[in-house]
Design a protein around this motif. Structure first.
Motif, PDB file in Angstrom:
ATOM      1  N   TYR A  42      38.136  13.244  41.181  1.00  0.00           N
ATOM      2  CA  TYR A  42      38.227  14.741  40.974  1.00  0.00           C
ATOM      3  C   TYR A  42      37.334  15.275  40.315  1.00  0.00           C
ATOM      4  N   VAL A  43      36.391  16.258  40.751  1.00  0.00           N
ATOM      5  CA  VAL A  43      35.445  17.118  39.902  1.00  0.00           C
ATOM      6  C   VAL A  43      35.668  18.657  40.170  1.00  0.00           C
ATOM      7  N   ASN A  44      35.159  19.367  39.262  1.00  0.00           N
ATOM      8  CA  ASN A  44      34.956  20.646  39.311  1.00  0.00           C
ATOM      9  C   ASN A  44      33.735  21.292  40.152  1.00  0.00           C
ATOM     10  N   ALA A  45      34.432  22.027  40.860  1.00  0.00           N
ATOM     11  CA  ALA A  45      33.200  22.861  41.996  1.00  0.00           C
ATOM     12  C   ALA A  45      33.422  24.217  42.097  1.00  0.00           C
ATOM     13  N   GLU A  46      32.509  24.860  42.527  1.00  0.00           N
ATOM     14  CA  GLU A  46      32.407  26.248  42.890  1.00  0.00           C
ATOM     15  C   GLU A  46      33.063  26.636  44.337  1.00  0.00           C
ATOM     16  N   PHE A  47      33.800  27.411  44.162  1.00  0.00           N
ATOM     17  CA  PHE A  47      34.416  27.786  45.820  1.00  0.00           C
ATOM     18  C   PHE A  47      34.205  29.384  45.800  1.00  0.00           C
ATOM     19  N   ARG A  48      34.153  29.716  47.125  1.00  0.00           N
ATOM     20  CA  ARG A  48      33.732  31.096  47.290  1.00  0.00           C
ATOM     21  C   ARG A  48      35.032  31.941  47.102  1.00  0.00           C
ATOM     22  N   LYS A  49      34.676  33.411  46.532  1.00  0.00           N
ATOM     23  CA  LYS A  49      35.757  34.204  46.260  1.00  0.00           C
ATOM     24  C   LYS A  49      35.590  35.231  47.120  1.00  0.00           C
ATOM     25  N   GLN A  71      49.454  29.792  50.356  1.00  0.00           N
ATOM     26  CA  GLN A  71      49.933  29.558  49.020  1.00  0.00           C
ATOM     27  C   GLN A  71      49.340  28.797  48.112  1.00  0.00           C
ATOM     28  N   SER A  72      48.174  28.369  48.635  1.00  0.00           N
ATOM     29  CA  SER A  72      47.471  27.404  47.739  1.00  0.00           C
ATOM     30  C   SER A  72      47.017  28.115  46.553  1.00  0.00           C
ATOM     31  N   ALA A  73      46.540  27.336  45.309  1.00  0.00           N
ATOM     32  CA  ALA A  73      45.928  28.056  44.256  1.00  0.00           C
ATOM     33  C   ALA A  73      44.583  28.754  44.794  1.00  0.00           C
ATOM     34  N   LEU A  74      43.742  28.036  45.531  1.00  0.00           N
ATOM     35  CA  LEU A  74      42.534  28.635  46.066  1.00  0.00           C
ATOM     36  C   LEU A  74      42.777  29.952  46.816  1.00  0.00           C
ATOM     37  N   ALA A  75      43.872  29.866  47.463  1.00  0.00           N
ATOM     38  CA  ALA A  75      44.393  31.000  48.378  1.00  0.00           C
ATOM     39  C   ALA A  75      44.775  32.291  47.477  1.00  0.00           C
ATOM     40  N   THR A  76      45.539  31.836  46.493  1.00  0.00           N
ATOM     41  CA  THR A  76      46.176  32.855  45.967  1.00  0.00           C
ATOM     42  C   THR A  76      45.228  33.500  44.737  1.00  0.00           C
ATOM     43  N   GLU A  77      44.348  32.902  44.393  1.00  0.00           N
ATOM     44  CA  GLU A  77      43.329  33.117  43.010  1.00  0.00           C
ATOM     45  C   GLU A  77      41.866  33.677  43.961  1.00  0.00           C
ATOM     46  N   ALA A  78      41.547  33.062  44.931  1.00  0.00           N
ATOM     47  CA  ALA A  78      40.122  33.564  45.343  1.00  0.00           C
ATOM     48  C   ALA A  78      40.342  33.822  46.871  1.00  0.00           C
ATOM     49  N   ASN A  79      41.470  34.150  47.409  1.00  0.00           N
ATOM     50  CA  ASN A  79      41.858  34.493  48.993  1.00  0.00           C
ATOM     51  C   ASN A  79      40.837  33.515  49.970  1.00  0.00           C
ATOM     52  N   ASN A  80      40.535  32.318  49.337  1.00  0.00           N
ATOM     53  CA  ASN A  80      39.881  31.289  49.984  1.00  0.00           C
ATOM     54  C   ASN A  80      40.870  30.434  50.777  1.00  0.00           C
ATOM     55  N   LEU A  81      40.835  30.666  52.207  1.00  0.00           N
ATOM     56  CA  LEU A  81      41.983  29.728  52.762  1.00  0.00           C
ATOM     57  C   LEU A  81      41.610  28.465  53.456  1.00  0.00           C
ATOM     58  N   PHE A  82      40.007  28.505  53.393  1.00  0.00           N
ATOM     59  CA  PHE A  82      39.450  27.162  54.079  1.00  0.00           C
ATOM     60  C   PHE A  82      38.766  26.188  53.231  1.00  0.00           C
ATOM     61  N   GLY A  83      38.786  26.431  51.856  1.00  0.00           N
ATOM     62  CA  GLY A  83      38.207  25.616  51.004  1.00  0.00           C
ATOM     63  C   GLY A  83      36.676  25.483  51.038  1.00  0.00           C
ATOM     64  N   ILE A  84      36.201  26.684  51.408  1.00  0.00           N
ATOM     65  CA  ILE A  84      34.590  26.442  51.536  1.00  0.00           C
ATOM     66  C   ILE A  84      34.068  26.687  50.095  1.00  0.00           C
ATOM     67  N   SER A 119      29.485  30.353  47.056  1.00  0.00           N
ATOM     68  CA  SER A 119      29.790  31.827  46.601  1.00  0.00           C
ATOM     69  C   SER A 119      29.659  32.743  47.771  1.00  0.00           C
ATOM     70  N   TYR A 120      30.467  33.983  47.622  1.00  0.00           N
ATOM     71  CA  TYR A 120      30.465  34.749  48.637  1.00  0.00           C
ATOM     72  C   TYR A 120      30.114  36.273  48.006  1.00  0.00           C
ATOM     73  N   ASN A 121      29.017  36.726  48.359  1.00  0.00           N
ATOM     74  CA  ASN A 121      28.346  37.979  47.701  1.00  0.00           C
ATOM     75  C   ASN A 121      28.136  37.763  46.284  1.00  0.00           C
ATOM     76  N   GLY A 122      28.053  36.632  45.673  1.00  0.00           N
ATOM     77  CA  GLY A 122      27.825  36.272  44.353  1.00  0.00           C
ATOM     78  C   GLY A 122      29.078  35.674  43.663  1.00  0.00           C
ATOM     79  N   GLN A 123      30.098  35.863  44.230  1.00  0.00           N
ATOM     80  CA  GLN A 123      31.454  35.741  43.954  1.00  0.00           C
ATOM     81  C   GLN A 123      31.980  34.370  44.057  1.00  0.00           C
ATOM     82  N   TYR A 124      32.492  33.755  43.095  1.00  0.00           N
ATOM     83  CA  TYR A 124      32.798  32.279  43.116  1.00  0.00           C
ATOM     84  C   TYR A 124      34.013  31.969  42.235  1.00  0.00           C
ATOM     85  N   VAL A 125      34.702  30.949  42.314  1.00  0.00           N
ATOM     86  CA  VAL A 125      35.770  30.379  41.338  1.00  0.00           C
ATOM     87  C   VAL A 125      35.523  28.947  40.964  1.00  0.00           C
ATOM     88  N   ILE A 126      35.771  28.440  39.878  1.00  0.00           N
ATOM     89  CA  ILE A 126      35.504  27.035  39.712  1.00  0.00           C
ATOM     90  C   ILE A 126      36.846  26.274  39.446  1.00  0.00           C
TER      91      ILE A 126
END
Length: 572
Positions: free
Chosen positions: A495-502, A459-472, A475-482
């Protein structure tokens, strides 16, 4: 004058007796030769010792001599002389046909001697009777004995001219007798060279090939006259003897028909001379490996050449593997092997090498994995989960049940869904945790516990927006979210803005988590560990998380939801 006439009569009688006995012996020789086996080209030596008294004719031949002058004495005498001439002609014919016969020289000599003795004892008339009934040569020396003979000729006095004619006739008869004796002598000489064996001879229950009485030594595949007597054929011969049954020849085993002795020219399942059965190809060679026979495939051991008599998973002559039953038949469909069920394609007979939902030979449907094994439990198929009973291996429908801590329900098509939000989340990551173990050696129960803690059950924002469950990050196959994330430093959290795998789905996120641990050497110590408590402790000590309670939190989630059963499902 009277004395001279009697002398001529005696001389003529002796010559006729000699000719008659010679003819009788020749006839006996001809008949004896008829019994010789033509195919063997062998003449029995028994022919050379035919007895003087023997004959093969059932009728009696009576030869009597008299002066030819009787022909002018009376009508009855002329008739008798004519009969004598017929008999003489018959005897001459017999002598002529005897030129193809073989007669013992010693016997011929005995005949001549006997004839002389008979002639000496003869007075006015004589006869030679040769019969098959008594096999005797009788010399009648007295005119008083003529009553027992078939034909009688009475000698009477004639004129001097008639006597001269009789003398001339006797001389001619003597010449003819000498000529016949010469012919017989030549035939007797042929006996010595005609007793040699040639060609096929049936002996000792088989056939032996002779050439001038000798056999070729060694083993050879030879083109010889046919045993059947027509044309030529190829035979495997050892020391002259034709071989049959299973025989080794130039590193291969061949089968030769025990009746014709010819190499088999069509596929057949045959019994050997020692009782075992073998598959023989159309080239006559004993076969091994996988062979088709009457619509089925059989497997023959490449060492013993015998049909397999027990279940085994065997390699064919072309390198592919097949399941063979205890009857030697290559199997297809669902087959049990070492406690597991496998599926073999009914067309190729090969073990299935990809996941598929297949129909068995008895009509039921089963889920088969990429390893060819029939699956049970929770299985993902075309984006849905299905449940297969671990006892029957059949798909569950229209039922609700709990599986490995997950509350599930199956509809009428067998599609599985979670009955609660947490069950739905666990169902989405279940297969991915199993695959993470297979590919990278990360324990399924620990991966599931991390996903629950770090994503808040997805239910986290990263999980719902990028299906990223572990906060890695990254990028994954060139895909990421900031996204904004809290970092801890000397001054505390910031707090900082960072790229996370999508990721496309939770599945890819879970499997990539396994790869992340596998590809970082500092986590190599926890790979393929089978105790979840050990793995959670190593994660904390390796610096995966800074929280001092990270390991204990993971252990609590695992035990609460029974996630250790996932490790069992993965085969740990």
């Amino acid at each position: 004058m009277e004395s001279k006439k009697h002398y001529k009569l005696y001389k003529s009688g002796k010559q006729w007796k000699t000719l008659a006995i010679t003819a009788a012996v020749a006839v006996a020789g001809v008949v004896s030769l008829n019994n010789v086996t033509a195919n063997a080209d062998v003449t029995s030596s028994a022919v050379a010792t035919v007895a003087v008294a023997q004959t093969s004719s059932a009728s009696s031949v009576v030869l009597e001599s008299s002066t030819s002058a009787v022909a002018t004495s009376s009508t009855s005498e002329a008739s008798a002389a004519a009969s004598s001439a017929v008999v003489s002609s018959s005897a001459s014919s017999s002598v002529t046909s005897a030129t193809s016969s073989v007669v013992d020289a010693a016997s011929a000599s005995t005949v001549a001697s006997s004839a002389d003795t008979a002639a000496t004892s003869a007075t006015s008339s004589s006869e030679v009777s040769v019969t098959s009934a008594s096999s005797e040569v009788s010399t009648v020396s007295d005119s008083s004995s003529v009553a027992t003979s078939t034909t009688s000729l009475t000698s009477q006095s004639t004129e001097s001219a008639t006597s001269d004619s009789a003398d001339s006739s006797a001389t001619s008869t003597q010449d003819s007798s000498v000529t016949s004796a010469e012919v017989v002598t030549r035939e007797v000489a042929a006996v010595a060279t005609s007793s040699t064996k040639n060609g096929w001879v049936s002996e000792n229950g088989t056939y032996t090939y002779y050439t001038n009485g000798k056999v070729a030594s060694g083993e050879n595949y030879s083109y010889l006259p046919s045993i059947s007597g027509t044309g030529y054929n190829w035979y495997l011969v050892k020391d002259g003897v034709a071989l049959s049954g299973v025989q080794k020849w130039y590193r291969s085993y061949y089968y030769f028909d025990p009746t014709t002795y010819l190499k088999l020219d069509h596929q057949d399942y045959v019994k050997s001379q020692w009782g075992d059965w073998y598959m023989v190809g159309s080239d006559g060679i004993v076969q091994s490996g996988v062979q088709k026979w009457y619509g089925k495939y059989y497997y023959f051991d490449p060492v013993t050449y015998l049909k397999l008599d027990h279940q085994d998973y065997v390699k064919s002559q072309w390198g592919l593997w097949y399941m063979v039953g205890s009857d030697g038949i290559v199997q297809s469909g669902v087959q049990k092997w070492y406690g597991k069920y496998y599926y073999f394609d009914p067309v190729t007979y090969l073990k299935l090498d990809h996941q598929d939902y297949v129909k068995s030979q008895w009509g039921d449907w089963y889920m088969v994995g990429s390893d060819g094994i029939v699956q049970s439990g929770l299985v993902q198929w075309y984006g849905h989960y299905y449940y297969f009973n671990p006892v029957t291996y059949l798909k569950a429908t229209n039922t609700t049940f709990s599986y490995n801590g997950i509350s599930l329900t199956a509809d009428n098509t067998g599609i599985i869904t979670g009955t609660t939000t947490s069950s739905q989340f666990l169902l989405k990551i279940y297969q991915a945790t199993l695959d993470g173990w297979k590919e990278y050696g990360v324990l399924p129960s620990v991966t599931a516990a991390q996903a629950i803690l770090e994503s808040g059950w997805g239910q986290s924002a990263l999980a719902t927006e990028a299906n990223n469950l572990f906060g890695i990050k990254g990028s994954y196959n060139g895909q990421y979210v900031i996204m904004s994330t809290a970092e801890y430093g000397s001054g505390g959290y910031y707090y900082v803005n960072a790229e996370f795998r999508k990721y496309p789905s939770f599945y890819e996120s879970v499997v990539d988590h396994g790869y992340f641990l596998y590809s970082n050497s500092r986590y190599s110590n926890l790979l393929h560990q089978t105790s979840y408590a050990t793995v959670t402790s190593l994660l904390q000590s390796d610096g995966y998380a800074t929280s001092p309670t990270y390991a204990s939190s993971l252990n609590n989630v695992i035990t609460t939801y029974g996630l250790q059963s996932w490790d069992t499902a993965a085969g740990v």
